[in-house]
Design a protein around this motif. Sequence first.
Motif: not given
Ligand code: DON
Length: 588
Positions: A442, A466-468, A423, A402-403, A115, A491, A399, A445, A421, A486-488
């Motif tokens: 990033e 993060s939400s990953m 971001e 991407e990613t 990260r 996810i 949100e 976030d 990602t 993906p998807g903020g």
């Molecule tokens: O780490 C995260 O959760 C986000 N920065 C990931 C980015 C993402 O999936 C695209 N959306 N904002």
Amino acid sequence: MIGRGSAVLAAAILAGSSVLLVRPAAAAPPGPGQQQQQEKRPVAEGYGGAVATVDLDASKAALGVLRRGGNAIDAAVAAAATLGVTEPYSAGLAGGGYIVYYDARHRRVHTIDGRETAPKAMRPTSLEGIPFDDAVTSGLSAGVPGSVAQWELALRRFGTLSLGEALKPAIEVASRGFTVDQTFHDQTASNAARFKDLTSTAKLYLPGGALPAVGSTFRNPELADTYRQLGRRGGSWLYGGRLGAEIVATVKRPPVTPGSTRTVRPGLMELSDLAAYRAVERAPTRVTYEDNDVYGMPPASSGGSTVGEALNILQALPRVGVHEYLEASKLAFADRGKYVGDIPGVPLRQLLSEGFAKERACLVGERAIPAPAAPGDPDGSYGPCRAVPPESQKPTPAEGPETTHLVVADRWGNVVAYNITIESTGGNGIVVPGRGFLLNNELTDFTFGPAPGDPNLPGPGKRPRSSMAPTIVLKNGEPLLAVGSPGGSTIITTVLQILVNRWDFGMTLPQALAAPRATQRNTAQTQAEQGFIDRYGPELTARGHSLVLNPEIGAATGLEFLGGGRVQAVAEPVRRGGGSALVVSGHR
Ligand code: DON
């Protein structure tokens, strides 16, 4: 939804909870650029190794490494670097990510945290008062990149290739070029207004002032050269060396196009921040759902803790349907917001405990809990239901879709689930001049504040929450599933929904990925894809849920281990233009 040209390979038609994969009959013989699309399949089954990514070139990069005797980590790094070429608005060497890895020899799950971090000069107030959209395109939002350190650590600990060898497929794709598809074209178009305000970005991604045409070949020789040098010189070229100095100069003095009226705030990053960066191995989160051991990413990601808590809540309920899926997610998100961030003392054990889950689960009734629900109290002492009044409504965080997430397995049984990602789609929009890659944003976030007590305020060296949620599931100590998206913050709900679809709704993994999604993140409205609204809208509305359309949630990837060495690799049939699943061999 964006289709890639005319050759979308499969469409999911939902009838009840079953999904039918429909392949349109082949039309005219392939023209330029269509060959690739015809090779792209969302599902592949076989032996000897498997991969699924959002992109055919990246999947092929991984497959090539596996075929030449590389292992899952080697192939994952090769695929990630290739995504930095073909999906440069979602991934890249100046981004960050998380790897969850199953080491077959030692039968252990590891994680590697790559990260991004905040520079030392960052303070809890550094983002206060800055409009979110201004921060998105700025030097201020660029975190110290983690990907290269993560690749080096992953290769050193678990791989067999050198960084230079692992970067070769990406160098090849960057040099010879890739075919521009509709997704790449549309992502460039949606970024064009800011890209044209930054000289280096306009030069690379708006050549001659125009959008790259669908079907044309896009080459990135500067990125090929950057990867080549990185392979030769190693990560220290970035973490304190010449490339790092160029990143710092770009962050401090973004190359704004003369005459542009855009304010592009400079960042706080110094070369010493780059030199101090470390990728970190961390113990994974683990919960057991039925007989399945679900491993995920610990803080500062909220992925593992939130997916895990929601699964525990579901397990404590007498039945699991879509209402319960939304409610468990709502409650887990309430706790995520209050307790999870890059701070000491995140009550992870309690958040993932059965006792806490039972206490939270007893709030779930016939009707939807008013949102936002208040967080619970993971204090280790759990009794009868603690009624919690709803909190005042906070704005729903924006949100992006991407990613990216990829999965790889090798012939030895090692498994990788990897989220990478930069971001936003296009990161902070700033290409490092002459180097061919975008910087991340990033640090958006972080909670901008003022927000006293928020665990996710910025701070020196801190990693933004993060939400990953790259996830690996073992059953009886053997890999069963790997999944991620993906998807903020969606996810988390996408991973949770895929698991619930697979285990509670009886879907196959391809069906579980393709099925329409909904995402409840402790907000008054639940965002959902049209297919979900059509199928479940009346039932859920009657129970007090309010559904609002989100056209596309989460282009996921996954693997299922079918026994006897057979692996099913799964990518999206439709979302984000469809992904690419490949296996080393169709036969044992
Ligand atoms: O780490 C995260 O959760 C986000 N920065 C990931 C980015 C993402 O999936 C695209 N959306 N904002």
